[in-house]
Design a protein around this motif. Structure first.
Motif, PDB file in Angstrom:
ATOM      1  N   THR A 251      44.071  53.700  45.377  1.00  0.00           N
ATOM      2  CA  THR A 251      45.421  53.155  45.462  1.00  0.00           C
ATOM      3  C   THR A 251      45.995  52.940  44.066  1.00  0.00           C
ATOM      4  O   THR A 251      47.172  53.223  43.814  1.00  0.00           O
ATOM      5  N   LEU A 252      45.160  52.440  43.156  1.00  0.00           N
ATOM      6  CA  LEU A 252      45.634  52.242  41.781  1.00  0.00           C
ATOM      7  C   LEU A 252      45.870  53.583  41.088  1.00  0.00           C
ATOM      8  O   LEU A 252      46.794  53.712  40.275  1.00  0.00           O
ATOM      9  N   ARG A 253      45.073  54.590  41.419  1.00  0.00           N
ATOM     10  CA  ARG A 253      45.289  55.933  40.862  1.00  0.00           C
ATOM     11  C   ARG A 253      46.617  56.503  41.357  1.00  0.00           C
ATOM     12  O   ARG A 253      47.397  57.073  40.589  1.00  0.00           O
ATOM     13  N   HIS A 254      46.876  56.333  42.671  1.00  0.00           N
ATOM     14  CA  HIS A 254      48.154  56.772  43.237  1.00  0.00           C
ATOM     15  C   HIS A 254      49.318  56.036  42.573  1.00  0.00           C
ATOM     16  O   HIS A 254      50.350  56.633  42.252  1.00  0.00           O
ATOM     17  N   SER A 255      49.148  54.735  42.392  1.00  0.00           N
ATOM     18  CA  SER A 255      50.218  53.927  41.811  1.00  0.00           C
ATOM     19  C   SER A 255      50.482  54.336  40.366  1.00  0.00           C
ATOM     20  O   SER A 255      51.644  54.416  39.929  1.00  0.00           O
ATOM     21  N   PHE A 256      49.441  54.593  39.610  1.00  0.00           N
ATOM     22  CA  PHE A 256      49.558  55.064  38.228  1.00  0.00           C
ATOM     23  C   PHE A 256      50.427  56.320  38.154  1.00  0.00           C
ATOM     24  O   PHE A 256      51.389  56.389  37.388  1.00  0.00           O
ATOM     25  N   ALA A 257      50.092  57.305  38.989  1.00  0.00           N
ATOM     26  CA  ALA A 257      50.831  58.572  38.965  1.00  0.00           C
ATOM     27  C   ALA A 257      52.267  58.397  39.443  1.00  0.00           C
ATOM     28  O   ALA A 257      53.209  58.926  38.838  1.00  0.00           O
ATOM     29  N   THR A 258      52.439  57.658  40.524  1.00  0.00           N
ATOM     30  CA  THR A 258      53.769  57.461  41.095  1.00  0.00           C
ATOM     31  C   THR A 258      54.690  56.742  40.121  1.00  0.00           C
ATOM     32  O   THR A 258      55.852  57.127  39.936  1.00  0.00           O
ATOM     33  N   HIS A 259      54.188  55.699  39.468  1.00  0.00           N
ATOM     34  CA  HIS A 259      55.017  54.928  38.553  1.00  0.00           C
ATOM     35  C   HIS A 259      55.358  55.736  37.294  1.00  0.00           C
ATOM     36  O   HIS A 259      56.466  55.601  36.752  1.00  0.00           O
ATOM     37  N   LEU A 260      54.428  56.576  36.840  1.00  0.00           N
ATOM     38  CA  LEU A 260      54.735  57.429  35.689  1.00  0.00           C
ATOM     39  C   LEU A 260      55.852  58.418  36.025  1.00  0.00           C
ATOM     40  O   LEU A 260      56.799  58.595  35.259  1.00  0.00           O
ATOM     41  N   LEU A 261      55.740  59.066  37.182  1.00  0.00           N
ATOM     42  CA  LEU A 261      56.751  60.041  37.578  1.00  0.00           C
ATOM     43  C   LEU A 261      58.102  59.376  37.819  1.00  0.00           C
ATOM     44  O   LEU A 261      59.148  59.911  37.451  1.00  0.00           O
ATOM     45  N   ALA A 262      58.070  58.204  38.442  1.00  0.00           N
ATOM     46  CA  ALA A 262      59.320  57.479  38.679  1.00  0.00           C
ATOM     47  C   ALA A 262      59.974  57.062  37.366  1.00  0.00           C
ATOM     48  O   ALA A 262      61.195  56.923  37.283  1.00  0.00           O
ATOM     49  N   GLY A 263      59.138  56.875  36.331  1.00  0.00           N
ATOM     50  CA  GLY A 263      59.664  56.489  35.029  1.00  0.00           C
ATOM     51  C   GLY A 263      60.117  57.662  34.186  1.00  0.00           C
ATOM     52  O   GLY A 263      60.547  57.468  33.042  1.00  0.00           O
ATOM     53  N   GLY A 264      59.991  58.883  34.735  1.00  0.00           N
ATOM     54  CA  GLY A 264      60.483  60.051  34.030  1.00  0.00           C
ATOM     55  C   GLY A 264      59.431  60.917  33.370  1.00  0.00           C
ATOM     56  O   GLY A 264      59.769  61.864  32.647  1.00  0.00           O
ATOM     57  N   ALA A 265      58.134  60.637  33.599  1.00  0.00           N
ATOM     58  CA  ALA A 265      57.075  61.449  32.987  1.00  0.00           C
ATOM     59  C   ALA A 265      57.068  62.858  33.562  1.00  0.00           C
ATOM     60  O   ALA A 265      57.362  63.056  34.745  1.00  0.00           O
ATOM     61  N   ASP A 266      56.729  63.830  32.740  1.00  0.00           N
ATOM     62  CA  ASP A 266      56.634  65.218  33.183  1.00  0.00           C
ATOM     63  C   ASP A 266      55.389  65.387  34.048  1.00  0.00           C
ATOM     64  O   ASP A 266      54.323  64.837  33.741  1.00  0.00           O
ATOM     65  N   VAL A 267      55.512  66.152  35.133  1.00  0.00           N
ATOM     66  CA  VAL A 267      54.406  66.308  36.066  1.00  0.00           C
ATOM     67  C   VAL A 267      53.200  66.948  35.393  1.00  0.00           C
ATOM     68  O   VAL A 267      52.051  66.662  35.753  1.00  0.00           O
ATOM     69  N   ARG A 268      53.413  67.805  34.391  1.00  0.00           N
ATOM     70  CA  ARG A 268      52.298  68.436  33.673  1.00  0.00           C
ATOM     71  C   ARG A 268      51.509  67.416  32.862  1.00  0.00           C
ATOM     72  O   ARG A 268      50.287  67.506  32.732  1.00  0.00           O
ATOM     73  N   VAL A 269      52.217  66.461  32.302  1.00  0.00           N
ATOM     74  CA  VAL A 269      51.551  65.401  31.546  1.00  0.00           C
ATOM     75  C   VAL A 269      50.721  64.531  32.481  1.00  0.00           C
ATOM     76  O   VAL A 269      49.575  64.173  32.174  1.00  0.00           O
ATOM     77  N   VAL A 270      51.285  64.193  33.629  1.00  0.00           N
ATOM     78  CA  VAL A 270      50.556  63.396  34.617  1.00  0.00           C
ATOM     79  C   VAL A 270      49.334  64.166  35.110  1.00  0.00           C
ATOM     80  O   VAL A 270      48.257  63.586  35.309  1.00  0.00           O
ATOM     81  N   GLN A 271      49.491  65.470  35.308  1.00  0.00           N
ATOM     82  CA  GLN A 271      48.355  66.310  35.711  1.00  0.00           C
ATOM     83  C   GLN A 271      47.213  66.189  34.707  1.00  0.00           C
ATOM     84  O   GLN A 271      46.045  66.026  35.091  1.00  0.00           O
ATOM     85  N   HIS A 276      43.585  66.719  37.038  1.00  0.00           N
ATOM     86  CA  HIS A 276      43.703  67.706  38.109  1.00  0.00           C
ATOM     87  C   HIS A 276      43.596  69.107  37.532  1.00  0.00           C
ATOM     88  O   HIS A 276      44.225  69.426  36.520  1.00  0.00           O
ATOM     89  N   ALA A 277      42.814  69.965  38.191  1.00  0.00           N
ATOM     90  CA  ALA A 277      42.672  71.340  37.736  1.00  0.00           C
ATOM     91  C   ALA A 277      43.959  72.127  37.963  1.00  0.00           C
ATOM     92  O   ALA A 277      44.281  73.047  37.212  1.00  0.00           O
ATOM     93  N   SER A 278      44.716  71.771  39.001  1.00  0.00           N
ATOM     94  CA  SER A 278      45.952  72.476  39.333  1.00  0.00           C
ATOM     95  C   SER A 278      47.103  71.491  39.431  1.00  0.00           C
ATOM     96  O   SER A 278      46.952  70.377  39.944  1.00  0.00           O
TER      97      SER A 278
END
Length: 306
Positions: A251-271, A276-278
């Motif tokens: 849940t904390l991993r999901h929240s980390f990714a979701t909050h980064l993307l909502a804040g404008g982070a690039d999906v490649r950076v979050v990857q 994630h391999a892909s």
């Protein structure tokens, strides 16, 4: 199994699951009087897939996700046999694992994360300082629970504000850590870990239990559950008024990714930070920010509102 362990670098948990899956397959083949890989046909592989769903072999019927995993293991074994020249054809190539509906990850809100983290460290005891540092790190880095408990002291680099994580297949990645998490880690390392380590034999892992041994995944899970209950968030065995909700380390991993993307982070950076391999795996998190997209649209588009 040696190939999966040495060349693919799979974890011990994944290896154990593959071994169980392939043993069930071997039993199924023996029940059909098949005693050599070259005698296995596409119909046998397809029949095994159906048997997993129904439990016709006397085993436990499996959910679609477990059937998919087992068929994937079987396909991997046949692909290996074919590549090694043990069989002339791969009978599993046309047998596809069942499609599994992918559930959107359930992320906590920023306020809920704050409540959870504050509930982890209720005092300055060694255990409370450890628990707060552990949960702060999970949220700050998006680390898997196995990566967090496997962290060793030499993986921390306070000078660069980063740490080193080893993910699936022992893939290494460097992840930045925020100030809140570093402060919690420093408090734990200076005031708590030496107390816990004195009871053990000097292991290098960062997070220790009360006997001075490395903290287990199960114990780390319990730390999160306890903090979730204190914060009046829903735990696995809780029945609070907020409804049936399950809080897990992921849940904390999901929240980390979701909050980064909502804040404008690039999906490649979050990857990269998630390991994630892909990027396809990471993109599932973009779907949970639809409310944020609506908000931006409503406040930005000239004809969004009447």
């Amino acid at each position: 199994m040696a190939h999966l362990r040495v060349e693919r670098g799979l974890s011990s948990n994944t290896l154990a699951a593959y071994a169980r899956d392939l043993e069930r397959y071997a039993e199924f083949l023996r029940s059909r009087a098949i005693n050599a890989p070259a005698r296995i046909g596409e119909a046998d592989v397809a029949a095994f897939s159906e048997t997993l769903r129904t439990g016709a072999d006397g085993g436990r019927p499996l959910a679609a996700s477990s059937v998919s995993r087992t068929v994937t293991a079987v396909r991997g074994w046949h692909k290996f046999l074919h590549a090694e020249g043990i069989t002339d054809v791969d009978p599993s190539v046309s047998v596809r694992p069942p499609q599994v509906g992918r559930r959107l990850p359930k992320a906590l809100t920023v306020e809920e994360v704050r409540r959870l983290l504050e509930a982890a460290g209720t005092d300055d005891s060694p255990v409370s300082l450890r628990d707060r540092a552990l949960l702060e790190l999970l949220y700050a880095t998006g680390a898997r629970i196995s990566e967090a408990v496997g962290l060793v002291v030499d993986d921390l680099d306070a000078a660069s504000g980063c740490l080193r994580l080893f993910g699936k297949g022992r893939r290494e990645r460097i992840v930045p850590v925020g100030r809140y998490a570093w402060d919690a880690l420093e408090a734990y390392l200076v005031r708590s870990r030496p107390v816990l380590a004195a009871k053990g034999r000097g292991v290098p892992e960062v997070f220790l239990n009360t006997l001075g041994r490395p903290l287990s995944r199960q114990s780390a899970w319990a730390v999160l559950q306890q903090a979730a209950r204190r914060a009046s968030l829903m735990g696995a065995d809780d029945s609070s008024a907020e409804g049936n909700r399950r809080i897990s380390p992921h849940t904390l991993r999901h929240s980390f990714a979701t909050h980064l993307l909502a804040g404008g982070a690039d999906v490649r950076v979050v990857q990269e930070m998630l390991g994630h391999a892909s990027v396809t795996t990471t993109q599932i998190y973009t779907k949970v920010t639809v409310d944020h997209l609506r908000e931006v649209y409503a406040t930005s588009h000239p004809r969004a509102r009447g």
